[in-house]
Design a protein around this motif. Structure first.
Motif: not given
Length: 345
Positions: A234-249
């Motif tokens: 899965t890939l998620a992209a958003s301008w709605s996160y209140k804190r940055e998430d730039n992670s990959t598992i």
């Protein structure tokens, strides 16, 4: 050695925080021309970095005999400016997403090939140390077969980053073409192609505008992806996160790789044996204070020109990462899984 003559088109935030300071720090280049439709921005940049200010990119390219042009414009101008610069005989570094359509991307690639000059797309996530280390572990077979992945890039939105704030072009479809998926999602489609070493060929997506008002572009998206060998994720992209998430598992046969998921260790490998290896490799690029300031994109591009080496993210690579995003848009509209394999280079 003669320095490369560089011109930058667009003096907004990406130029201000990445391109201009990184060119300025490189001893092999000279910033000779800076362009922006808001001439005052170009003039302000000239005060800091030197060169001549222009309002028209055509005039700048025609007059200055540039070796290199960086394209830091709104998305809808990426192709026209890049093609014009290539036809004028300049090497081109273009911001992502490289274009707004497959046809534009093909034209950019053809123009660069015809000129015999380089075209590079500024996908900086390939240069992040944790990502490069993870790629080494995957390629070496250290973690075995890859089964699945999830990757995300989200933050509160470009109004905190763009020079125009809430009035930024990012929120206008006629200039941006696409919202969070083009701004952030394309970073991650490119990263997964790079890490896995194979193409993404099928895309399913839900794309919404859920957190931003007065805009006609997306701000939140979740995609399901399948690679040519059958890896799904899965890939998620958003301008709605209140804190940055730039992670990959990445879930693999012999363990789990956690990239940019821990505040201290940029890569954590949890092996199936019970062993955990933690790497401190330096921070990922971030808009936040204290984030990594050097993207390595400029230095790589300049070195590639001077040594006539292949760039890490050429036009074909940029196009294939774009096609994933275009496939996601089509999937959201048709409510069907979209196969993009025949569209890839």
């Amino acid at each position: 050695m003669k320095k490369l003559r560089v011109g930058v088109v667009g003096c907004g935030s990406i130029a201000k925080h990445r391109h201009l300071p990184e060119y300025h720090a490189n001893q092999n280049v000279e910033l000779v021309a800076l362009c922006d439709v808001v001439l005052e921005r170009a003039e302000q940049a000239v005060e800091t970095y030197g060169g001549k200010a222009y309002e028209s990119y055509q005039e700048m390219i025609d007059r200055e005999e540039l070796d290199v042009v960086s394209v830091c414009t709104p998305n809808y101008l990426h192709a026209p400016v890049s093609i014009y610069a290539s036809k004028a005989g300049a090497h081109v570094l273009c911001e992502k997403p490289m274009a707004t359509s497959k046809e534009e991307a093909d034209e950019m690639i053809a123009a660069a090939q015809a000129s015999g000059k380089k075209l590079m797309i500024a996908h900086n996530q390939r240069f992040v140390p944790s990502h490069q280390k993870a790629k080494q572990l995957i390629e070496s077979g250290e973690v075995g077969k890859i089964y699945s992945f999830r990757t995300a890039f989200g933050h509160p939105g470009p109004e905190g980053w763009s020079v125009d704030g809430k009035n930024s072009w990012f929120f206008r479809k006629e200039e941006a073409f696409i919202g969070a998926m083009g701004d952030l999602g394309v970073h991650k489609s490119d990263l997964m192609r790079y890490l896995l070493g194979e193409e993404i060929v099928e895309v399913g997506a839900f794309i919404e505008t859920s957190s931003k008002e007065n805009t006609d572009v997306d701000d939140t998206a979740v995609c399901a992806l399948r690679t040519e060998s059958g890896i799904v994720g899965t890939l998620a992209a958003s301008w709605s996160y209140k804190r940055e998430d730039n992670s990959t598992i990445i879930y693999a046969e012999k363990g789990v790789l956690r990239l940019e998921d821990d505040p201290t260790h940029s890569l954590v490998v949890q092996y199936a044996t019970g062993e955990t290896v933690r790497y401190e490799l330096g921070k990922i690029q971030s808009n936040d204070a204290g984030g990594q300031t050097g993207s390595h994109v400029i230095d790589h591009f300049v070195t590639s020109i001077l040594e006539d080496k292949e760039v890490l993210v050429d036009g074909n690579e940029g196009k294939n990462s774009l096609m994933v995003i275009l496939g996601a848009l089509e999937s959201n509209e048709t409510k069907k899984i979209v196969n993009i394999q025949n569209e890839l280079n």
